[in-house]
Design a protein around this motif. Structure first.
Motif, PDB file in Angstrom:
ATOM      1  N   HIS A 247       0.832  -1.200   0.000  1.00 20.67           N
ATOM      2  CA  HIS A 247       0.000   0.000   0.000  1.00 20.67           C
ATOM      3  C   HIS A 247       0.870   1.255   0.000  1.00 20.67           C
ATOM      4  CE1 HIS A 247      -3.175  -2.785   0.656  1.00 20.67           C
ATOM      5  NE2 HIS A 247      -2.747  -3.119   1.862  1.00 20.67           N
ATOM      6  N   ALA A 248       0.302   2.331  -0.488  1.00 19.78           N
ATOM      7  CA  ALA A 248       1.066   3.572  -0.642  1.00 19.78           C
ATOM      8  C   ALA A 248       1.171   4.366   0.652  1.00 19.78           C
ATOM      9  CB  ALA A 248       0.421   4.442  -1.724  1.00 19.78           C
ATOM     10  N   ALA A 249       0.323   4.086   1.638  1.00 14.89           N
ATOM     11  CA  ALA A 249       0.312   4.859   2.874  1.00 14.89           C
ATOM     12  C   ALA A 249       1.675   4.781   3.558  1.00 14.89           C
ATOM     13  CB  ALA A 249      -0.776   4.353   3.815  1.00 14.89           C
ATOM     14  N   ALA A 250       2.159   5.942   4.023  1.00 14.76           N
ATOM     15  CA  ALA A 250       3.477   6.017   4.645  1.00 14.76           C
ATOM     16  C   ALA A 250       3.361   5.916   6.161  1.00 14.76           C
ATOM     17  CB  ALA A 250       4.158   7.336   4.262  1.00 14.76           C
ATOM     18  N   ALA A 251       4.413   5.377   6.777  1.00 12.72           N
ATOM     19  CA  ALA A 251       4.448   5.227   8.234  1.00 12.72           C
ATOM     20  C   ALA A 251       4.483   6.583   8.916  1.00 12.72           C
ATOM     21  CB  ALA A 251       5.665   4.405   8.642  1.00 12.72           C
ATOM     22  N   VAL A 252       4.027   6.588  10.165  1.00 13.97           N
ATOM     23  CA  VAL A 252       4.062   7.786  11.006  1.00 13.97           C
ATOM     24  C   VAL A 252       5.402   7.821  11.742  1.00 13.97           C
ATOM     25  CG1 VAL A 252       3.025   8.881  13.040  1.00 13.97           C
ATOM     26  CG2 VAL A 252       1.569   7.854  11.278  1.00 13.97           C
ATOM     27  N   ASP A 253       5.975   9.011  11.854  1.00 12.54           N
ATOM     28  CA  ASP A 253       7.212   9.173  12.630  1.00 12.54           C
ATOM     29  C   ASP A 253       6.854   9.080  14.103  1.00 12.54           C
ATOM     30  OD1 ASP A 253       9.444  10.167  14.042  1.00 12.54           O
ATOM     31  OD2 ASP A 253      10.096  11.331  12.311  1.00 12.54           O
ATOM     32  N   ARG A 254       7.181   7.954  14.734  1.00 13.32           N
ATOM     33  CA  ARG A 254       6.787   7.709  16.121  1.00 13.32           C
ATOM     34  C   ARG A 254       7.404   8.729  17.075  1.00 13.32           C
ATOM     35  NH1 ARG A 254       3.828   7.135  20.103  1.00 13.32           N
ATOM     36  NH2 ARG A 254       4.050   5.428  21.566  1.00 13.32           N
ATOM     37  N   ASP A 255       8.659   9.103  16.853  1.00 12.06           N
ATOM     38  CA  ASP A 255       9.309  10.079  17.740  1.00 12.06           C
ATOM     39  C   ASP A 255       8.637  11.440  17.639  1.00 12.06           C
ATOM     40  OD1 ASP A 255      11.053   8.201  18.662  1.00 12.06           O
ATOM     41  OD2 ASP A 255      12.737   8.824  17.392  1.00 12.06           O
ATOM     42  N   ALA A 256       8.339  11.865  16.412  1.00  8.87           N
ATOM     43  CA  ALA A 256       7.657  13.150  16.236  1.00  8.87           C
ATOM     44  C   ALA A 256       6.259  13.104  16.842  1.00  8.87           C
ATOM     45  CB  ALA A 256       7.594  13.507  14.753  1.00  8.87           C
ATOM     46  N   HIS A 257       5.590  11.951  16.706  1.00 13.25           N
ATOM     47  CA  HIS A 257       4.252  11.805  17.292  1.00 13.25           C
ATOM     48  C   HIS A 257       4.319  11.911  18.813  1.00 13.25           C
ATOM     49  CE1 HIS A 257       0.095  10.350  17.538  1.00 13.25           C
ATOM     50  NE2 HIS A 257       0.501   9.649  18.577  1.00 13.25           N
ATOM     51  N   ARG A 258       5.336  11.303  19.432  1.00 17.47           N
ATOM     52  CA  ARG A 258       5.514  11.408  20.884  1.00 17.47           C
ATOM     53  C   ARG A 258       5.663  12.867  21.295  1.00 17.47           C
ATOM     54  NH1 ARG A 258       9.121   6.800  20.317  1.00 17.47           N
ATOM     55  NH2 ARG A 258       8.367   4.995  21.478  1.00 17.47           N
TER      56      ARG A 258
END
Length: 489
Positions: free
Chosen positions: A452-463
């Motif tokens: 799928h084309a959806a990209a992962a979320v930056d976990r550190d930035a999300h924190r």
């Protein structure tokens, strides 16, 4: 130096979240602040800057302060191995395994470790925000207590009590807890925080007025229920990530009884193209594109549980139909042909037959491996990764000749790591946190069959965004003048 302790009426009342929010509030104001949890019982842990091991919730609080986690921040960590026994870690290092009664008798000794760590931390920071564990009203655990009021009395610090209104009965929680404290403990309890409130605050205010009048303690604030807030948990498990997209990449994780570091999968819960689900006991395994075997504090016992629950047959069928399988840490060890524990590090000494999916054997040896590691994935364009290792296992065998990762030397242990089966269907690694960074997450998921084309979320930035959001809410809902007085600011 000032120390404030946050205690709760129950486990999961919101102590960790409140401490993280207060840490970020003070850090944003330029205050030198550090978190402290005297005793924690959790299977989610992090590697510290001084080469130790602490609970992940405390490591998150260090992040809120803008600090590297240090073993002084969580001097006693208990990692359950059975219903009555745990591995005891003192100031980041393994002390040994103890049954519950033995540890209860050991707490007088552990208290010296707690106070030494607190004093060391207090000498380096102007403010320390301590977090209790469970409830201070556990009458059977009061003797030699180091987790709640026992520490607060020894450190002579004020306490705020957090109650979770979302569970119901918050006034009974707070008043009942206060009633079960000693006179000196009630005196040092300076007020209450109501957590996870939904609705019209006007309907709650008469109850808050009654609570203050009845106890003589102020309510320093009512925090709203924050939808979508996702921070590193001690042990609580989010069963699904809510993704309903029919074309999502389906990942299934067996919820092992002694599963450790399930925060490995937080980034997958956030991924817009992933449908993640944890499967508990006696539940059928749903269809999956990828089965993930998580870490475990009792690998052989959890492997026996997997077999009793029918997962070995599920995995074999999954692989026959072209599915992929990834094991992390203890889950990686399960993929081999045998696991040997001659010293009884995780239970009774002995050996267990593995799943036989990778040509390797594992031996558990004294001396835990604790490393923060960086390097490159040995996949396609060899994208960079970073993570950490926490394990006693040493694995050997021809399967390791096809590594998943190449670690950089220097910071931690260098060299090849992990394994990929010849057909690419079975993959394993000792490295935790490998999904936290989007480039490595997407490269690994693509190698495991995601299209799928959806990209992962930056976990550190999300924190970081979550911590700032939490701090914003606290600044608008807590009485800052009262808190300033408690912090002596």
């Amino acid at each position: 130096m000032a120390t404030l302790m946050i205690q709760g009426t129950t486990s999961d009342a919101g102590k960790s979240t409140v401490v993280a929010g207060l840490c970020r509030v003070l850090a944003r104001r330029g205050v030198s602040v550090a978190p402290f949890k005297p005793q924690n019982m959790a299977l989610n842990s992090a590697v510290t800057v001084d080469g130790g091991e602490i609970g992940r919730s405390t490591a998150l609080q260090a992040l809120a302060c803008g600090l590297e986690p240090h073993s002084d921040m969580n001097p006693v960590l208990l990692k359950p191995q059975t219903d009555q026994g745990a591995q005891v870690i003192l100031r980041g290092r393994v002390y040994g395994n103890m049954e519950a009664l033995d540890y209860h008798l050991f707490k007088a000794e552990a208290k010296r470790t707690v106070m030494a760590a607190w004093q060391a931390l207090s000498s380096r920071y102007d403010v320390v925000i301590a977090e209790g564990a469970g409830s201070p009203a556990e009458i059977n655990l009061r003797e030699h207590d180091i987790a709640n009021m026992g520490f607060a009395e020894a450190a002579d610090c004020p306490v705020l009590l957090v109650g979770d209104i979302d569970r119901g009965g918050v006034f009974a929680q707070l008043v009942g807890t206060l009633e079960l404290l000693s006179e000196s403990e009630r005196a040092r309890t300076r007020g209450f925080i109501i957590n996870r409130f939904r609705g019209d605050i006007g309907l709650l205010e008469p109850g808050l007025d009654w609570l203050a009048a009845h106890t003589g303690k102020p309510v320093l604030g009512t925090l709203p229920y924050l939808q979508g807030l996702m921070l590193d948990a001690e042990d609580s498990l989010q069963r699904e990530n809510g993704t309903q997209d029919r074309v999502a990449f389906r990942i299934v994780v067996p919820a092992l009884p002694r599963m450790s570091n399930h925060t490995d999968f937080d980034a997958l819960s956030l991924h817009p193209g992933v449908a993640l689900s944890f499967v508990g006991p006696d539940r059928p395994a749903p269809p999956a594109d990828l089965i993930l075997l998580p870490g475990s504090k009792s690998t052989r016992a959890d492997l026996d549980w997997l077999r009793r629950q029918g997962w070995e047959a599920v995995i074999q069928r999954h692989l026959r139909y072209g599915g992929k399988l990834l094991g992390i840490c203890g889950g990686f060890q399960m993929l081999g042909t045998a696991i040997h524990d001659p010293h009884g590090l995780e239970g009774e000494p002995g050996s267990s037959e593995g799943l036989g999916l990778l040509a390797m054997t594992t031996r558990l040896v004294p001396g835990k491996q604790l490393h923060n590691v960086t390097g490159r994935l040995m996949l396609g364009e060899k994208v960079p990764f970073q993570g950490y290792e926490i394990h006693n296992g040493v694995s050997e065998g021809s399967a390791l000749g096809r590594p998943l990762l190449q670690r950089k030397p220097g910071a931690g242990k260098g060299g090849d790591e992990g394994a990929i089966s010849p057909d690419g269907q079975v993959v394993g690694s000792y490295v935790h946190g490998i999904f936290d960074h989007p480039e490595a997450c997407d490269a690994l998921l693509n190698a495991l069959g995601m299209r799928h084309a959806a990209a992962a979320v930056d976990r550190d930035a999300h924190r970081q965004r979550s911590l700032d959001r939490l701090a914003d809410v606290m600044e608008s809902h807590l009485e800052s003048d009262s808190l300033a007085q408690l912090f002596r600011l």
